[in-house]
Write an enzyme that holds these catalytic residues in place. Structure first.
Site, PDB file in Angstrom:
ATOM      1  N   TRP A  80       0.825  -1.219   0.000  1.00  0.00           N
ATOM      2  CA  TRP A  80       0.000   0.000   0.000  1.00  0.00           C
ATOM      3  C   TRP A  80       0.855   1.264   0.000  1.00  0.00           C
ATOM      4  O   TRP A  80       0.334   2.360  -0.029  1.00  0.00           O
ATOM      5  CB  TRP A  80      -0.958   0.007   1.182  1.00  0.00           C
ATOM      6  CG  TRP A  80      -0.316  -0.353   2.475  1.00  0.00           C
ATOM      7  CD1 TRP A  80       0.271   0.486   3.360  1.00  0.00           C
ATOM      8  CD2 TRP A  80      -0.202  -1.662   3.038  1.00  0.00           C
ATOM      9  NE1 TRP A  80       0.756  -0.204   4.433  1.00  0.00           N
ATOM     10  CE2 TRP A  80       0.477  -1.535   4.269  1.00  0.00           C
ATOM     11  CE3 TRP A  80      -0.607  -2.953   2.630  1.00  0.00           C
ATOM     12  CZ2 TRP A  80       0.754  -2.624   5.087  1.00  0.00           C
ATOM     13  CZ3 TRP A  80      -0.318  -4.024   3.445  1.00  0.00           C
ATOM     14  CH2 TRP A  80       0.342  -3.860   4.650  1.00  0.00           C
ATOM     15  N   ARG A  81       2.177   1.084   0.053  1.00  0.00           N
ATOM     16  CA  ARG A  81       3.038   2.254  -0.037  1.00  0.00           C
ATOM     17  C   ARG A  81       3.519   2.491  -1.464  1.00  0.00           C
ATOM     18  O   ARG A  81       4.286   3.413  -1.726  1.00  0.00           O
ATOM     19  CB  ARG A  81       4.246   2.096   0.898  1.00  0.00           C
ATOM     20  CG  ARG A  81       3.877   2.318   2.349  1.00  0.00           C
ATOM     21  CD  ARG A  81       5.067   2.179   3.276  1.00  0.00           C
ATOM     22  NE  ARG A  81       4.668   2.495   4.656  1.00  0.00           N
ATOM     23  CZ  ARG A  81       5.379   2.153   5.729  1.00  0.00           C
ATOM     24  NH1 ARG A  81       6.515   1.497   5.587  1.00  0.00           N
ATOM     25  NH2 ARG A  81       4.955   2.472   6.930  1.00  0.00           N
ATOM     26  N   GLU A 137      -5.419   0.776   5.898  1.00  0.00           N
ATOM     27  CA  GLU A 137      -5.572   1.246   7.280  1.00  0.00           C
ATOM     28  C   GLU A 137      -6.646   0.451   8.019  1.00  0.00           C
ATOM     29  O   GLU A 137      -6.503   0.134   9.202  1.00  0.00           O
ATOM     30  CB  GLU A 137      -5.888   2.740   7.320  1.00  0.00           C
ATOM     31  CG  GLU A 137      -4.714   3.621   6.937  1.00  0.00           C
ATOM     32  CD  GLU A 137      -3.524   3.455   7.883  1.00  0.00           C
ATOM     33  OE1 GLU A 137      -3.705   3.019   9.030  1.00  0.00           O
ATOM     34  OE2 GLU A 137      -2.403   3.753   7.448  1.00  0.00           O
ATOM     35  N   LEU A 172      -9.326 -12.541   8.906  1.00  0.00           N
ATOM     36  CA  LEU A 172      -8.754 -11.336   9.512  1.00  0.00           C
ATOM     37  C   LEU A 172      -9.409 -10.988  10.841  1.00  0.00           C
ATOM     38  O   LEU A 172      -8.848 -10.234  11.629  1.00  0.00           O
ATOM     39  CB  LEU A 172      -8.899 -10.137   8.561  1.00  0.00           C
ATOM     40  CG  LEU A 172      -7.851  -9.995   7.456  1.00  0.00           C
ATOM     41  CD1 LEU A 172      -8.179  -8.802   6.568  1.00  0.00           C
ATOM     42  CD2 LEU A 172      -6.466  -9.817   8.062  1.00  0.00           C
ATOM     43  N   TYR A 218     -12.681  -9.647  13.443  1.00  0.00           N
ATOM     44  CA  TYR A 218     -13.393  -8.365  13.632  1.00  0.00           C
ATOM     45  C   TYR A 218     -14.099  -7.959  12.347  1.00  0.00           C
ATOM     46  O   TYR A 218     -13.761  -6.955  11.722  1.00  0.00           O
ATOM     47  CB  TYR A 218     -12.424  -7.277  14.109  1.00  0.00           C
ATOM     48  CG  TYR A 218     -11.844  -7.546  15.467  1.00  0.00           C
ATOM     49  CD1 TYR A 218     -12.598  -7.314  16.618  1.00  0.00           C
ATOM     50  CD2 TYR A 218     -10.562  -8.043  15.617  1.00  0.00           C
ATOM     51  CE1 TYR A 218     -12.076  -7.561  17.884  1.00  0.00           C
ATOM     52  CE2 TYR A 218     -10.040  -8.301  16.873  1.00  0.00           C
ATOM     53  CZ  TYR A 218     -10.800  -8.053  18.002  1.00  0.00           C
ATOM     54  OH  TYR A 218     -10.285  -8.301  19.243  1.00  0.00           O
ATOM     55  N   TYR A 238      -8.142   8.130  14.473  1.00  0.00           N
ATOM     56  CA  TYR A 238      -6.885   7.631  13.917  1.00  0.00           C
ATOM     57  C   TYR A 238      -6.957   7.508  12.393  1.00  0.00           C
ATOM     58  O   TYR A 238      -6.109   8.041  11.660  1.00  0.00           O
ATOM     59  CB  TYR A 238      -6.483   6.278  14.527  1.00  0.00           C
ATOM     60  CG  TYR A 238      -5.438   5.625  13.667  1.00  0.00           C
ATOM     61  CD1 TYR A 238      -4.114   6.034  13.758  1.00  0.00           C
ATOM     62  CD2 TYR A 238      -5.784   4.692  12.686  1.00  0.00           C
ATOM     63  CE1 TYR A 238      -3.152   5.519  12.906  1.00  0.00           C
ATOM     64  CE2 TYR A 238      -4.838   4.177  11.827  1.00  0.00           C
ATOM     65  CZ  TYR A 238      -3.527   4.589  11.939  1.00  0.00           C
ATOM     66  OH  TYR A 238      -2.589   4.105  11.081  1.00  0.00           O
ATOM     67  N   ASP A 250      -1.895   6.250  17.208  1.00  0.00           N
ATOM     68  CA  ASP A 250      -2.264   4.843  17.397  1.00  0.00           C
ATOM     69  C   ASP A 250      -1.406   4.293  18.543  1.00  0.00           C
ATOM     70  O   ASP A 250      -0.731   5.057  19.247  1.00  0.00           O
ATOM     71  CB  ASP A 250      -2.078   4.052  16.095  1.00  0.00           C
ATOM     72  CG  ASP A 250      -0.604   3.803  15.766  1.00  0.00           C
ATOM     73  OD1 ASP A 250       0.265   4.485  16.351  1.00  0.00           O
ATOM     74  OD2 ASP A 250      -0.332   2.928  14.930  1.00  0.00           O
ATOM     75  N   CYS A 288      17.077   0.945  21.449  1.00  0.00           N
ATOM     76  CA  CYS A 288      17.431   2.361  21.604  1.00  0.00           C
ATOM     77  C   CYS A 288      18.744   2.706  20.906  1.00  0.00           C
ATOM     78  O   CYS A 288      18.937   3.843  20.463  1.00  0.00           O
ATOM     79  CB  CYS A 288      17.501   2.731  23.078  1.00  0.00           C
ATOM     80  SG  CYS A 288      15.905   2.584  23.920  1.00  0.00           S
ATOM     81  N   CYS A 327      18.013   3.932  17.527  1.00  0.00           N
ATOM     82  CA  CYS A 327      16.924   4.902  17.420  1.00  0.00           C
ATOM     83  C   CYS A 327      17.432   6.287  17.020  1.00  0.00           C
ATOM     84  O   CYS A 327      18.336   6.834  17.658  1.00  0.00           O
ATOM     85  CB  CYS A 327      16.176   4.996  18.745  1.00  0.00           C
ATOM     86  SG  CYS A 327      14.798   6.169  18.687  1.00  0.00           S
ATOM     87  N   CYS A 356      15.466  11.644  23.529  1.00  0.00           N
ATOM     88  CA  CYS A 356      14.447  10.884  24.254  1.00  0.00           C
ATOM     89  C   CYS A 356      14.553  11.111  25.769  1.00  0.00           C
ATOM     90  O   CYS A 356      15.558  10.764  26.398  1.00  0.00           O
ATOM     91  CB  CYS A 356      14.587   9.396  23.932  1.00  0.00           C
ATOM     92  SG  CYS A 356      13.334   8.377  24.725  1.00  0.00           S
TER      93      CYS A 356
END
Length: 374
Positions: A33-34, A46, A89, A91, A129, A147, A210, A213, A219
């Site tokens: 989807w990108r 989404e 999937l 839900y 969201y 999110d 970290c 990151c 941070c």
DNA sequence: AAGGCGGGGGT
DNA sequence: ACCCCAGCCTT
């Protein structure tokens, strides 16, 4: 912690945006989807990603886009096809909302995914969201999104104490997200995706990386040694064990399945084997006889176990025993379901079934293939 | 086998 | 401003 008033016009917000976007360019995952910024593709992805992880979603997304390539196709599709494409999937209200929203887009938005936050929010299945995600990713608007990943990243980055899903911290995190995306105004969609990508791949719930990151120097949780303590999510209630039975009634090499009514509390419109909870003091055998009669008006007793399916849903841990019931007596009628049918094991593949019942169906099919071949 | 995660809708 | 939702993945 860095206050909102400081962040709003501070160089800090721009420094965060620059560091995150530079990292994202190098580390973003290539996802189906990108590959385009088609608002329909962004919206579908989404919705699928809401309660499901990336690796699981990818094949569903690709099949979905083949089958329902645009809003109009989805709006015109049969609900049974939509549910079948979503099968596994979970839900399933997400799938029904997707189609309901597509219908509304055809009626009110010229068959397109709307761009404004308010119009998006008015559609079924699109909350704060998703509206922020579509507006920023598909339409390049400087709208924030929050999110679970963003909650975690921002709770740590700004050393925010409290439950990020409850007021007042919830509102504060949206304010931070808005200030940050506004400072990254040249690429709000990429910024929002970068924030979530960081949470998914680096700033993980446990064992965060970290040392890799891009925001480590900024941070506050790292500085205060609070990374492992944040975010302060409440402990979940323990799962309740539930014992259920499903009936695999067979007649003339076919098995009995029922389609749930449209107003069923869950799995509406989907196909299931007759099933019920085994009440305390009740034997599984009695539960099988009872549910077979109440669902289809048939009389029969279980003869053997087909399989045992263990699955967890929300706060229940379910053990589902599937019992074979040979040649029950009577004519099957749809009593507590919308439709009842005898299907060959092969034909079960065409029906939309929830995951636990799909496992039973697969087992029935492999058993029947084995029997036929011997 | 047990624990962790989550956005939307309804009230 | 809550509470609930019927899955899947990781450990």
């Amino acid at each position: 912690m860095i206050s909102m008033t400081r962040l709003r016009d501070d160089e800090t917000a721009r420094a965060i945006g620059r560091a995150l976007l530079a990292w994202y360019v190098l580390h973003r995952r290539e996802l189906p989807w990108r590959q385009s910024l088609d608002p329909y593709a962004v919206w579908v992805s989404e919705m699928m990603l809401q309660q499901t992880q990336v690796a699981t979603v990818i094949p569903y997304f690709e099949r979905w886009m083949q089958r329902f390539p645009d809003v109009a196709t989805l709006a015109a599709a049969a609900e049974s096809d939509v549910l079948h494409a979503w099968q596994g999937l979970g839900y399933y209200s997400r799938a029904r909302n997707l189609q309901r929203a597509a219908t509304r887009m055809v009626e009110h938005h010229d068959g397109r995914v709307p761009a404004s936050i308010n119009a998006l929010r008015a559609l079924p299945g699109i909350g704060p969201y998703s509206a922020g995600a579509i507006a920023s990713i598909a339409y390049g608007q400087a709208e924030p999104l929050v999110d679970g990943n963003v909650n975690r990243v921002l709770s740590r980055l700004f050393a925010l104490r409290g439950d990020p899903n409850r007021a007042p911290l919830k509102a504060a995190i949206w304010d931070y997200a808005r200030a940050l995306v506004s400072a990254a105004e040249r690429a709000p969609g990429d910024f929002n995706q970068a924030l979530m990508e960081l949470g998914a791949t680096v700033c993980t719930p446990r064992a965060p990386r970290c040392t890799s990151c891009p925001l480590a120097a900024l941070c506050q949780a790292k500085k205060l040694d609070l990374v492992e303590q944040l975010p302060e999510l409440p402990a979940r209630a323990k799962a309740t064990p539930v014992h259920m039975v499903a009936v695999v009634a067979t007649r003339n090499a076919c098995v009995l399945v029922g389609r749930l009514k449209a107003d069923a509390p869950r799995w509406a419109g989907m196909w299931l084997f007759p099933n019920a909870e085994v009440k305390s003091g009740q034997t599984p055998e009695a539960a099988v006889r009872d549910v077979l009669f109440r669902t289809a008006g048939l009389r029969g007793s279980p003869s053997s176990i087909v399989c045992v399916v263990r699955h967890s849903v929300t706060r229940f841990r379910i053990t589902l025993d599937a019992y074979r019931t040979l040649e029950p007596s009577g004519v099957a009628r749809a009593l507590s379901v919308a439709e009842i049918a005898w299907k060959s094991p092969m034909d079960l593949a065409a029906l939309a079934m929830p995951a636990a019942h799909r496992i039973i169906a697969e087992r029935v099919l492999s058993d029947s293939a084995g029997a036929g071949g011997s």
